[in-house]
Write a protein that holds these residues in place. Structure first.
Motif, short mmCIF file in Angstrom:
data_model
loop_
_atom_site.label_atom_id
_atom_site.label_comp_id
_atom_site.label_asym_id
_atom_site.label_seq_id
_atom_site.Cartn_x
_atom_site.Cartn_y
_atom_site.Cartn_z
N LYS A 34 -19.85 16.96 36.76
CA LYS A 34 -20.06 15.57 37.18
C LYS A 34 -20.70 14.76 36.05
O LYS A 34 -20.33 13.62 35.79
N GLN A 35 -21.69 15.38 35.38
CA GLN A 35 -22.36 14.67 34.30
C GLN A 35 -21.43 14.45 33.10
O GLN A 35 -21.49 13.41 32.45
N SER A 36 -20.59 15.46 32.83
CA SER A 36 -19.72 15.36 31.66
C SER A 36 -18.62 14.32 31.84
O SER A 36 -18.10 13.77 30.86
N THR A 37 -18.22 14.06 33.10
CA THR A 37 -17.14 13.11 33.35
C THR A 37 -17.65 11.68 33.49
O THR A 37 -16.85 10.76 33.68
N LYS A 38 -18.96 11.49 33.41
CA LYS A 38 -19.50 10.14 33.50
C LYS A 38 -19.29 9.41 32.17
O LYS A 38 -19.71 9.87 31.12
N ILE A 39 -18.63 8.29 32.26
CA ILE A 39 -18.42 7.47 31.07
C ILE A 39 -18.64 6.02 31.46
O ILE A 39 -18.25 5.59 32.55
N SER A 40 -19.29 5.28 30.60
CA SER A 40 -19.62 3.90 30.91
C SER A 40 -19.53 3.06 29.64
O SER A 40 -19.28 3.59 28.54
N GLY A 92 -20.66 8.16 26.51
CA GLY A 92 -20.21 9.36 27.20
C GLY A 92 -18.98 9.95 26.55
O GLY A 92 -18.24 9.25 25.83
N SER A 134 -12.47 12.42 31.94
CA SER A 134 -13.05 11.08 32.02
C SER A 134 -12.08 9.97 31.64
O SER A 134 -12.48 8.81 31.54
N GLY A 146 -11.76 7.15 34.36
CA GLY A 146 -12.91 6.25 34.35
C GLY A 146 -12.91 5.35 33.12
O GLY A 146 -13.31 4.18 33.19
N SER A 188 -19.99 7.71 21.73
CA SER A 188 -18.99 8.51 22.43
C SER A 188 -18.32 9.45 21.43
O SER A 188 -18.63 9.45 20.23
#
Length: 220
Positions: A90-96, A122, A128, A131, A152
């Motif tokens: 979950k943390q690795s797929t977070k991109i913003s 991210g 990801s 996202g 990134s």
């Protein structure tokens, strides 16, 4: 203290009354254990199904199954490992992204002092990419947009495709996107993946001192 006392009295009871306990049918002991399970199980937790994340619901079901099939120790271990892996994914797929205004020097034309810039935060990889594509407002963006990858990193072929697809979305509307802080290997791979090479609306800014150094994983 209470736990130690209970353990001591339980051990003494088992040792002292072992002959008597041996006369009790196993079926009766199984029935007692079922009653204990029925009394200690939190039946109210079933109402949480559908209200909690799917991963949490899966872990609850997995731990319950392993407890019944094997034992509680294995269930706790498997549940902990599954939860840790789920959290890591979950943390690795977070991109913003954060928006800013930066100076841009196009290949031709005057320097633009305030260009809308997406600062990506991210890792960008197959988990990801969806996202990533949702971070941009292509229709509302100006004709020149900068995408800064300083915070990134591009990891795989799916990420390259996602970047090229995004550039194509801007190009279809007559806009140009500038890719900043990509490694030289990533820049070469982007040109290789895009059919016919990089189009004129997808520009990679090159800086020998500021660009990162890393390789992108290629498909076998």
């Amino acid at each position: 203290l209470s736990g130690m006392a209970m353990s001591i009295f339980l051990a003494l009871g088992i040792v002292a009354f072992a002959p008597l306990l041996g006369q009790i049918p196993i079926v009766s002991l199984a029935g007692v254990m079922l009653l204990v399970c029925q009394s200690t199980f939190s039946w109210g937790s079933l109402r949480l199904v559908g209200k909690i994340p799917n991963l949490d619901a899966f872990i609850i079901a997995l731990v319950t199954y392993v407890t019944i099939k094997d034992d509680l120790a294995k269930a706790v271990l498997i549940g902990t490992i599954t939860s840790a892996l789920g959290f890591a994914w979950k943390q690795s797929t977070k991109i913003s992204s954060t928006l800013s205004q930066t100076k841009l020097t196009p290949p031709s034309g005057p320097t633009l002092p305030n260009v809308k810039t997406y600062n990506i935060n991210g890792p960008l990889f197959f988990g990801s990419t969806q996202g990533f594509s949702q971070l941009f407002r292509v229709k509302e963006d100006p004709d020149d947009v900068v995408i800064d990858f300083t915070q990134s990193r591009v990891y795989d072929h799916s990420a390259l495709v996602a970047i090229n697809n995004l550039a194509d979305r801007y190009g279809s509307m007559g806009k140009r996107v500038y890719l900043r802080r990509l490694s030289s290997n990533c820049a070469k791979m982007l040109a290789k993946v895009h059919k016919g090479g990089l189009p004129p609306y997808e520009v990679i800014e090159v800086s020998s001192t500021l660009d990162p150094v890393y390789d992108v994983a290629e498909d076998a």
